[in-house]
Design a protein around this motif. Sequence first.
Motif, PDB file in Angstrom:
ATOM      1  N   ALA A   1     124.607  47.965 -18.180  1.00 21.72           N
ATOM      2  CA  ALA A   1     123.009  48.111 -18.730  1.00 21.72           C
ATOM      3  C   ALA A   1     122.582  49.278 -19.343  1.00 21.72           C
ATOM      4  O   ALA A   1     121.982  49.397 -20.474  1.00 21.72           O
ATOM      5  CB  ALA A   1     122.180  47.734 -17.472  1.00 21.72           C
ATOM      6  N   ARG A   2     123.209  50.588 -18.791  1.00 21.33           N
ATOM      7  CA  ARG A   2     122.916  51.756 -19.228  1.00 21.33           C
ATOM      8  C   ARG A   2     123.249  51.864 -20.469  1.00 21.33           C
ATOM      9  O   ARG A   2     122.883  52.576 -21.523  1.00 21.33           O
ATOM     10  CB  ARG A   2     123.408  52.917 -18.203  1.00 21.33           C
ATOM     11  N   GLN A   3     124.618  51.458 -20.753  1.00 22.74           N
ATOM     12  CA  GLN A   3     125.422  51.623 -22.074  1.00 22.74           C
ATOM     13  C   GLN A   3     124.904  50.982 -23.035  1.00 22.74           C
ATOM     14  O   GLN A   3     125.087  51.440 -24.329  1.00 22.74           O
ATOM     15  CB  GLN A   3     127.019  51.300 -21.834  1.00 22.74           C
ATOM     16  N   ILE A   4     124.527  49.820 -22.900  1.00 27.70           N
ATOM     17  CA  ILE A   4     124.042  48.718 -23.823  1.00 27.70           C
ATOM     18  C   ILE A   4     122.383  48.977 -24.273  1.00 27.70           C
ATOM     19  O   ILE A   4     121.935  48.184 -24.798  1.00 27.70           O
ATOM     20  CB  ILE A   4     124.561  47.476 -23.883  1.00 27.70           C
ATOM     21  N   HIS A   5     121.847  49.801 -23.289  1.00 27.52           N
ATOM     22  CA  HIS A   5     120.205  49.888 -23.244  1.00 27.52           C
ATOM     23  C   HIS A   5     119.648  48.755 -22.953  1.00 27.52           C
ATOM     24  O   HIS A   5     118.651  48.715 -23.950  1.00 27.52           O
ATOM     25  CB  HIS A   5     120.103  50.634 -24.742  1.00 27.52           C
ATOM     26  N   THR A   6     119.961  48.053 -21.963  1.00 30.22           N
ATOM     27  CA  THR A   6     118.986  46.802 -21.704  1.00 30.22           C
ATOM     28  C   THR A   6     118.802  46.936 -20.085  1.00 30.22           C
ATOM     29  O   THR A   6     119.412  47.482 -19.458  1.00 30.22           O
ATOM     30  CB  THR A   6     119.983  45.556 -21.898  1.00 30.22           C
ATOM     31  N   SER A   7     117.738  46.018 -19.453  1.00 33.46           N
ATOM     32  CA  SER A   7     117.808  45.996 -18.166  1.00 33.46           C
ATOM     33  C   SER A   7     118.908  45.349 -17.397  1.00 33.46           C
ATOM     34  O   SER A   7     119.704  44.619 -18.135  1.00 33.46           O
ATOM     35  CB  SER A   7     116.462  45.202 -17.763  1.00 33.46           C
ATOM     36  N   ALA A   8     118.891  45.640 -16.183  1.00 33.48           N
ATOM     37  CA  ALA A   8     120.032  45.168 -15.380  1.00 33.48           C
ATOM     38  C   ALA A   8     119.777  43.734 -15.141  1.00 33.48           C
ATOM     39  O   ALA A   8     120.965  42.932 -15.197  1.00 33.48           O
ATOM     40  CB  ALA A   8     120.012  45.935 -14.118  1.00 33.48           C
ATOM     41  N   SER A   9     118.790  43.082 -15.142  1.00 34.10           N
ATOM     42  CA  SER A   9     118.584  41.675 -15.145  1.00 34.10           C
ATOM     43  C   SER A   9     118.759  40.989 -16.286  1.00 34.10           C
ATOM     44  O   SER A   9     119.573  39.785 -16.095  1.00 34.10           O
ATOM     45  CB  SER A   9     117.196  41.355 -14.889  1.00 34.10           C
ATOM     46  N   CYS A  10     118.464  41.599 -17.605  1.00 33.68           N
ATOM     47  CA  CYS A  10     118.925  40.989 -18.973  1.00 33.68           C
ATOM     48  C   CYS A  10     120.529  41.152 -19.076  1.00 33.68           C
ATOM     49  O   CYS A  10     121.084  40.264 -19.459  1.00 33.68           O
ATOM     50  CB  CYS A  10     118.297  41.956 -19.996  1.00 33.68           C
ATOM     51  N   THR A  11     120.994  42.305 -18.638  1.00 32.65           N
ATOM     52  CA  THR A  11     122.580  42.404 -18.606  1.00 32.65           C
ATOM     53  C   THR A  11     123.125  41.046 -17.769  1.00 32.65           C
ATOM     54  O   THR A  11     124.143  40.905 -18.177  1.00 32.65           O
ATOM     55  CB  THR A  11     122.953  43.929 -18.072  1.00 32.65           C
ATOM     56  N   SER A  12     122.651  41.255 -16.524  1.00 35.40           N
ATOM     57  CA  SER A  12     123.212  40.215 -15.751  1.00 35.40           C
ATOM     58  C   SER A  12     123.326  38.610 -16.317  1.00 35.40           C
ATOM     59  O   SER A  12     124.215  38.030 -15.971  1.00 35.40           O
ATOM     60  CB  SER A  12     122.319  39.994 -14.143  1.00 35.40           C
ATOM     61  N   GLU A  13     122.084  38.403 -17.087  1.00 31.78           N
ATOM     62  CA  GLU A  13     122.087  36.885 -17.682  1.00 31.78           C
ATOM     63  C   GLU A  13     123.180  36.925 -18.468  1.00 31.78           C
ATOM     64  O   GLU A  13     123.657  35.831 -18.807  1.00 31.78           O
ATOM     65  CB  GLU A  13     120.611  36.876 -18.271  1.00 31.78           C
TER      66      GLU A  13
END
Length: 230
Positions: free
Chosen positions: A178-190
């Motif tokens: 999530a940090r690497q692609i600059h999105t939230s953890a919840s969005c990354t999980s989806e």
Amino acid sequence: MHHELHALPPARRNLPWAKALANGAAADLGRLTDGMSLFLQQAVSPYWPAIERQLTADRDRRAGAVLHGGVDHLLATLHPDAVWQPPVLLVRNTPIERDLHLRGRGLKILPSFFCWRHPVVLRDPDLPPVLVLPIEHDPRWVLHTASRKQQQVAALIGRTRAALLEATARSQCTTDLARQIHTSASCTSEHLKVLREAGLITTRREGVAAIHTLSPLGRCLLDGVPQRSD
């Protein structure tokens, strides 16, 4: 310029072009800057997105070292040639042998894509102390450039999922991705769920963390080659 070039071996600093630079000849300085700009344009810029991803991965790894073990753990895991013997950091295999006392100035640790094999330090001890470290390169880094092939992958699954797919080539947890692609953890999980259900990544548990890794099918998609049936 004269001071810097004087540090070269005599056989190099006595070359005509080196003497001209040392004397500040405008025409030679112009040719040097033009050559550097052309080199940047041709040899570095096309690969810069991939280089930035490698540097981001290295910074994330070192941030994790501080988070889990503090500054001592960070200094102990900098590089095989950087040996932490509190309160001394011994840097081996450097071209300059000397003791550098920080005297409260702090130490800037600079991971570098272009530093090769061994850490290096600034020659001038009066400059702010800097330790330049070679990062660990993903052997496939050159495949992660902004090529037509990658644009096709992004067009197929979306830019965010394409970036996420590339990042999982280094087996990372959800938070780091999530940090690497600059999105939230919840969005990354989806997005990870979609990639996993498509068979492009695999996920395993390590304690409380979920570690995501590129699958053989996902690697074939990134590389632009068909998956072998055997």
